[in-house]
Write a protein that holds these residues in place. Structure first.
Motif, mmCIF file in Angstrom:
data_model
loop_
_atom_site.group_PDB
_atom_site.id
_atom_site.type_symbol
_atom_site.label_atom_id
_atom_site.label_comp_id
_atom_site.label_asym_id
_atom_site.label_seq_id
_atom_site.Cartn_x
_atom_site.Cartn_y
_atom_site.Cartn_z
ATOM 1 N N VAL A 111 -5.203 -9.991 15.747
ATOM 2 C CA VAL A 111 -5.312 -11.037 16.771
ATOM 3 C C VAL A 111 -6.522 -10.730 17.650
ATOM 4 C CG1 VAL A 111 -4.154 -12.157 18.723
ATOM 5 C CG2 VAL A 111 -2.801 -11.299 16.798
ATOM 6 N N SER A 112 -7.418 -11.686 17.774
ATOM 7 C CA SER A 112 -8.588 -11.498 18.632
ATOM 8 C C SER A 112 -8.610 -12.570 19.715
ATOM 9 C CB SER A 112 -9.867 -11.593 17.799
ATOM 10 O OG SER A 112 -10.996 -11.387 18.622
ATOM 11 N N GLY A 114 -8.344 -11.518 23.353
ATOM 12 C CA GLY A 114 -8.121 -10.842 24.634
ATOM 13 C C GLY A 114 -7.483 -11.744 25.676
ATOM 14 N N HIS A 167 -13.826 -6.686 12.063
ATOM 15 C CA HIS A 167 -14.253 -7.506 13.209
ATOM 16 C C HIS A 167 -14.557 -6.606 14.410
ATOM 17 C CE1 HIS A 167 -13.088 -9.320 17.081
ATOM 18 N NE2 HIS A 167 -13.646 -10.428 16.634
ATOM 19 N N ASN A 168 -13.679 -5.652 14.655
ATOM 20 C CA ASN A 168 -13.879 -4.771 15.815
ATOM 21 C C ASN A 168 -15.065 -3.834 15.614
ATOM 22 O OD1 ASN A 168 -11.534 -6.018 16.712
ATOM 23 N ND2 ASN A 168 -10.892 -4.192 17.800
ATOM 24 N N ALA A 233 -14.071 3.737 26.502
ATOM 25 C CA ALA A 233 -12.982 4.279 25.668
ATOM 26 C C ALA A 233 -13.038 3.656 24.272
ATOM 27 C CB ALA A 233 -11.647 3.983 26.334
ATOM 28 N N ASP A 234 -12.264 4.167 23.366
ATOM 29 C CA ASP A 234 -12.105 3.508 22.054
ATOM 30 C C ASP A 234 -10.667 3.688 21.623
ATOM 31 O OD1 ASP A 234 -12.743 6.424 21.400
ATOM 32 O OD2 ASP A 234 -12.271 5.632 19.414
HETATM 33 O O1 LIG Z 1 -10.852 -8.967 19.338
HETATM 34 C C1 LIG Z 1 -10.381 -8.628 20.403
HETATM 35 O O2 LIG Z 1 -9.728 -9.355 21.147
HETATM 36 C C2 LIG Z 1 -10.615 -7.209 20.835
HETATM 37 O O3 LIG Z 1 -11.242 -6.491 19.817
HETATM 38 C C3 LIG Z 1 -9.320 -6.543 21.182
HETATM 39 O O4 LIG Z 1 -8.588 -6.344 20.018
HETATM 40 C C4 LIG Z 1 -9.479 -5.293 22.017
HETATM 41 O O5 LIG Z 1 -10.283 -5.520 23.110
HETATM 42 C C5 LIG Z 1 -10.006 -4.154 21.234
HETATM 43 O O6 LIG Z 1 -8.989 -3.719 20.383
HETATM 44 C C6 LIG Z 1 -10.476 -2.996 22.080
HETATM 45 O O7 LIG Z 1 -10.869 -2.032 21.187
HETATM 46 P P1 LIG Z 1 -11.537 -0.688 21.620
HETATM 47 O O8 LIG Z 1 -10.626 -0.067 22.643
HETATM 48 O O9 LIG Z 1 -11.608 0.110 20.374
HETATM 49 O O10 LIG Z 1 -12.855 -1.059 22.205
#
Ligand SMILES: O=C(O)[C@H](O)[C@@H](O)[C@H](O)[C@H](O)COP(=O)(O)O
Length: 296
Positions: A111-112, A114, A167-168, A233-234
């Motif tokens: 899911v993308s 945010g 995607h990420n 962070a990651d």
């Molecule tokens: O597509 C999205 O909505 C983002 O990618 C979401 O999934 C989230 O912000 C990341 O998972 C953060 O990932 P990191 O913490 O690795 O930057």
């Protein structure tokens, strides 16, 4: 249709709202009783009429595993579990197998979107058998953005989270490229308004994009990003992308560099650069910051 939703945090809470706006009934469970509609997974399962669809939206790893283990005990044959969290794609097959042993279907869904997803819709990438996907389809349709694109049945179990992981990885590299360009623009005297350069790029350029729009938004609230520390962070997806690249012998220089840039940002002081500084000092007598001296 009726959906059980487990996890009502930043993502799950807004998703409940968007699915309800789509005309469906959502019964939500969260450990936080202030936001929950029911107060246990047992109650959630009992309050749904079969065949049930339960969407799991909790942190990847242990929390997802525990939730799926509990649902495997509570649900009935013919029910479906959707894992919408950022799970590692290699966990999906294991979860699907565990649930299939009880006759329960499984769909993994990246899911993308945010915090903007409630209004703009959530981009969805899902994997699993067509018959299982079909049972969750009305929920996917309610969550996705309104346009033609924004959702895909990417393939077998695991394909949804794999697509979201890639995607990420792309997200990491794109953000890093904007960040590097921004720092270089800030470093020279000849460019007097970096924020306006970024703003101008929002129309007509090859690099116009939502991430660029968000960069301008960030610069509008803090023009030189002085209120922030340079630490990023990651949460795992970048690491998994690089691991998958190694497993498949696919070169990912840009994505890997952007992941490593985050690791550097997470260090107070770079141990490896201490070694580089020490070696320059040893062979060339070059100055160091600190107390090491060349010994000849
Ligand atoms: O597509 C999205 O909505 C983002 O990618 C979401 O999934 C989230 O912000 C990341 O998972 C953060 O990932 P990191 O913490 O690795 O930057």
């Amino acid at each position: 249709m009726e959906l059980g939703l487990v996890g009502l945090g930043k993502m799950g809470g807004n998703m409940r709202e968007r699915i309800r706006r789509g005309g469906h009934t959502v019964i939500g469970y969260d450990r936080n009783p202030d936001v929950a509609d029911v107060h246990s997974l047992e109650e959630l399962v009992k309050s749904l009429t079969g065949p049930r669809v339960v969407w799991v939206m909790v942190p990847a790893g242990e929390a997802t595993q525990t939730t799926i283990d509990t649902l495997a005990e509570l649900l009935s044959p013919g029910d479906i579990v959707v894992d919408g969290g950022n799970s590692r794609w290699t966990d999906d097959e294991k979860h699907a197998g565990e649930l299939a042993a009880k006759g329960i279907g499984f769909v993994d869904c990246g899911v993308s979107g945010g915090v903007w997803g409630l209004e703009n819709g959530y981009a969805l990438m899902y994997g699993g058998d067509a018959e299982h996907v079909a049972k969750a389809q009305p929920v996917f349709d309610a969550l996705k953005p309104e346009g033609e694109f924004g959702s895909v049945h990417a393939g077998k179990v695991g394909a949804g989270h794999f697509a979201k992981m890639v995607h990420n990885g792309i997200e990491y590299a794109m953000m890093q490229a904007f960040a590097e360009g921004w720092e270089l623009l800030e470093a020279v005297d000849s460019v007097t308004d970096v924020r306006e350069v970024f703003r101008s790029w929002q129309e007509g350029t090859v690099i116009r994009s939502w991430l660029l729009d968000l960069a301008v938004k960030a610069l509008d609230s803090d023009e030189h990003l002085e209120k922030l520390r340079g630490v990023a962070a990651d949460s795992g997806e970048g690491r998994w992308t690089v691991e998958a690249a190694i497993d498949n012998a696919v070169p990912l220089p840009a994505i890997t560099a952007s992941l490593f840039a985050r690791f550097t940002s997470q260090q107070e002081d770079s141990p490896q650069m201490k070694m580089v500084a020490a070696l320059r000092n040893q062979f060339g007598g070059h100055a160091v910051e600190g107390s090491t001296e060349a010994t000849k």
